[in-house]
Design a protein around this motif. Structure first.
Motif, PDB file in Angstrom:
ATOM      1  N   TYR A 117       0.856  -1.187   0.000  1.00 52.10           N
ATOM      2  CA  TYR A 117       0.000   0.000   0.000  1.00 52.10           C
ATOM      3  C   TYR A 117       0.892   1.236   0.000  1.00 52.10           C
ATOM      4  CZ  TYR A 117      -2.921   3.792   1.573  1.00 52.10           C
ATOM      5  OH  TYR A 117      -3.560   4.990   1.676  1.00 52.10           O
TER       6      TYR A 117
ATOM      7  N   GLU B 287      -5.900  -9.915   0.784  1.00 54.59           N
ATOM      8  CA  GLU B 287      -6.160  -8.488   0.722  1.00 54.59           C
ATOM      9  C   GLU B 287      -5.787  -7.870   2.069  1.00 54.59           C
ATOM     10  OE1 GLU B 287     -10.383  -8.139  -0.027  1.00 54.59           O
ATOM     11  OE2 GLU B 287     -10.802  -8.102   2.130  1.00 54.59           O
TER      12      GLU B 287
ATOM     13  N   SER C 298      -0.747   4.553  -1.469  1.00 59.36           N
ATOM     14  CA  SER C 298      -1.709   5.633  -1.344  1.00 59.36           C
ATOM     15  C   SER C 298      -2.977   5.193  -2.064  1.00 59.36           C
ATOM     16  CB  SER C 298      -1.173   6.928  -1.955  1.00 59.36           C
ATOM     17  OG  SER C 298      -0.987   6.767  -3.352  1.00 59.36           O
ATOM     18  N   GLY C 299      -4.013   6.038  -1.988  1.00 62.62           N
ATOM     19  CA  GLY C 299      -5.230   5.756  -2.728  1.00 62.62           C
ATOM     20  C   GLY C 299      -6.163   4.818  -1.990  1.00 62.62           C
ATOM     21  N   ASP C 300      -6.779   3.925  -2.730  1.00 56.92           N
ATOM     22  CA  ASP C 300      -7.758   2.999  -2.162  1.00 56.92           C
ATOM     23  C   ASP C 300      -7.154   2.264  -0.968  1.00 56.92           C
ATOM     24  OD1 ASP C 300     -10.035   0.553  -3.661  1.00 56.92           O
ATOM     25  OD2 ASP C 300      -9.787   1.263  -1.610  1.00 56.92           O
ATOM     26  N   THR C 301      -7.856   2.301   0.150  1.00 58.37           N
ATOM     27  CA  THR C 301      -7.298   1.722   1.379  1.00 58.37           C
ATOM     28  C   THR C 301      -7.412   0.207   1.431  1.00 58.37           C
ATOM     29  OG1 THR C 301      -9.407   2.100   2.507  1.00 58.37           O
ATOM     30  CG2 THR C 301      -7.710   3.820   2.704  1.00 58.37           C
ATOM     31  N   LEU C 302      -8.136  -0.378   0.516  1.00 58.26           N
ATOM     32  CA  LEU C 302      -8.239  -1.841   0.440  1.00 58.26           C
ATOM     33  C   LEU C 302      -7.408  -2.280  -0.758  1.00 58.26           C
ATOM     34  CD1 LEU C 302      -9.568  -4.361   1.660  1.00 58.26           C
ATOM     35  CD2 LEU C 302     -11.421  -4.078  -0.005  1.00 58.26           C
ATOM     36  N   VAL C 303      -6.373  -3.044  -0.500  1.00 58.52           N
ATOM     37  CA  VAL C 303      -5.480  -3.474  -1.575  1.00 58.52           C
ATOM     38  C   VAL C 303      -5.560  -4.976  -1.752  1.00 58.52           C
ATOM     39  CG1 VAL C 303      -3.915  -1.535  -1.374  1.00 58.52           C
ATOM     40  CG2 VAL C 303      -3.520  -3.558   0.008  1.00 58.52           C
ATOM     41  N   GLN C 304      -5.500  -5.377  -2.988  1.00 58.01           N
ATOM     42  CA  GLN C 304      -5.547  -6.794  -3.314  1.00 58.01           C
ATOM     43  C   GLN C 304      -4.144  -7.300  -3.600  1.00 58.01           C
ATOM     44  OE1 GLN C 304      -8.490  -8.440  -3.128  1.00 58.01           O
ATOM     45  NE2 GLN C 304      -9.420  -6.478  -2.552  1.00 58.01           N
TER      46      GLN C 304
ATOM     47  N   GLU D 259      -6.276  -4.047   4.453  1.00 54.99           N
ATOM     48  CA  GLU D 259      -6.951  -2.756   4.567  1.00 54.99           C
ATOM     49  C   GLU D 259      -6.129  -1.810   5.431  1.00 54.99           C
ATOM     50  OE1 GLU D 259     -10.929  -2.878   6.086  1.00 54.99           O
ATOM     51  OE2 GLU D 259     -11.361  -0.844   5.382  1.00 54.99           O
TER      52      GLU D 259
END
Lengths: 115, 115
Positions: free
Chosen positions: B50, B64, B52-58, B66
């Motif tokens: 992670y 995943e 930046s951006g979407d706080t949930l990463v795949q 968060e």
């Protein structure tokens, strides 16, 4: 594509002996590093390099030397082995010169026992 | 000083059950966060990161994570665990200091999977 190659995979030393752990990468990565892994301690950074001719100390540098004469190779030298250096050693490299944002690519490790 | 805490040393889950591995970090600004997995006798492999951006990463292998700034956490999750997920998992944060940075690793959480 070999990635990060470490040799030897296993080594037994007597206290006071010296040896070199070899690390080579074929990904043209500028950043290379050595970690040691001990039970319950996670990974601790020993030394790192951000390019040929440039090295710096990590968290636990005492008793270890490194050099970086080429982009590909980053050997770790134990000058006078001590039982406290019994550990699993990992070499890792990254395309990110800072290693902060880039993925670290790890070798398979070198298990060292000092008697 | 920056740090990473993985509160659970060892977790056992049944195959097919859901999984959550906890990670807390201390860092003033938005950190760069990573999860790595180490299979027995192997080096570490990046699962996800992670920036930046979407706080949930795949990530890979169905994982995943968060990012929760308010809780300074970056927990790893998987909806249904497979026996092959048995491994040790390390959370890491990008460290800033001087002209180059590197990663700080947590001490790891060992995952066992019951049939």
């Amino acid at each position: 594509n070999a990635g990060v190659t470490q040799t030897p995979k296993f080594q037994v030393l007597k206290t006071g002996q010296s040896m070199t752990l070899q690390c080579a990468q074929d990904m043209n990565h500028e950043y290379m590093s050595w970690y040691r892994q001990d039970p319950g301690m996670g990974l601790r950074l020993i030394h790192y390099s951000v390019g040929a001719g440039i090295t710096d100390q990590g968290e636990v540098p005492n008793g270890y030397n490194v050099s970086r004469s080429t982009t590909e190779d980053f050997p770790l030298r134990l000058l006078s082995a001590a039982p406290s250096q019994t550990s699993v050693y990992f070499c890792a490299s990254s395309y990110d010169r800072t290693s902060t944002t880039g993925e670290l690519f790890f070798g398979e490790g070198s298990r060292l026992t000092v008697l | 000083a920056q740090s990473v805490t993985q509160p659970d040393i060892h977790i056992t889950v049944s195959e097919g059950a859901s999984l959550e591995l906890r990670c807390n970090y201390s860092y003033g600004a938005t950190p760069y966060l990573f999860w790595y997995v180490q299979s027995p006798g192997q080096g570490l492999q990046l699962l996800l990161k992670y920036f930046s951006g979407d706080t949930l990463v795949q990530g890979i292998k169905g994982f995943e994570a968060e990012f929760k700034r308010s809780q300074s956490s970056f927990n790893l999750r998987k909806p249904s665990v497979h026996w092959s997920d048995a491994a040790e998992y390390f959370c890491a944060v990008g460290r800033y200091g001087g002209s180059q940075g590197n990663l700080i690793f947590g001490k790891g959480t060992k995952l066992s999977v019951k049939p």
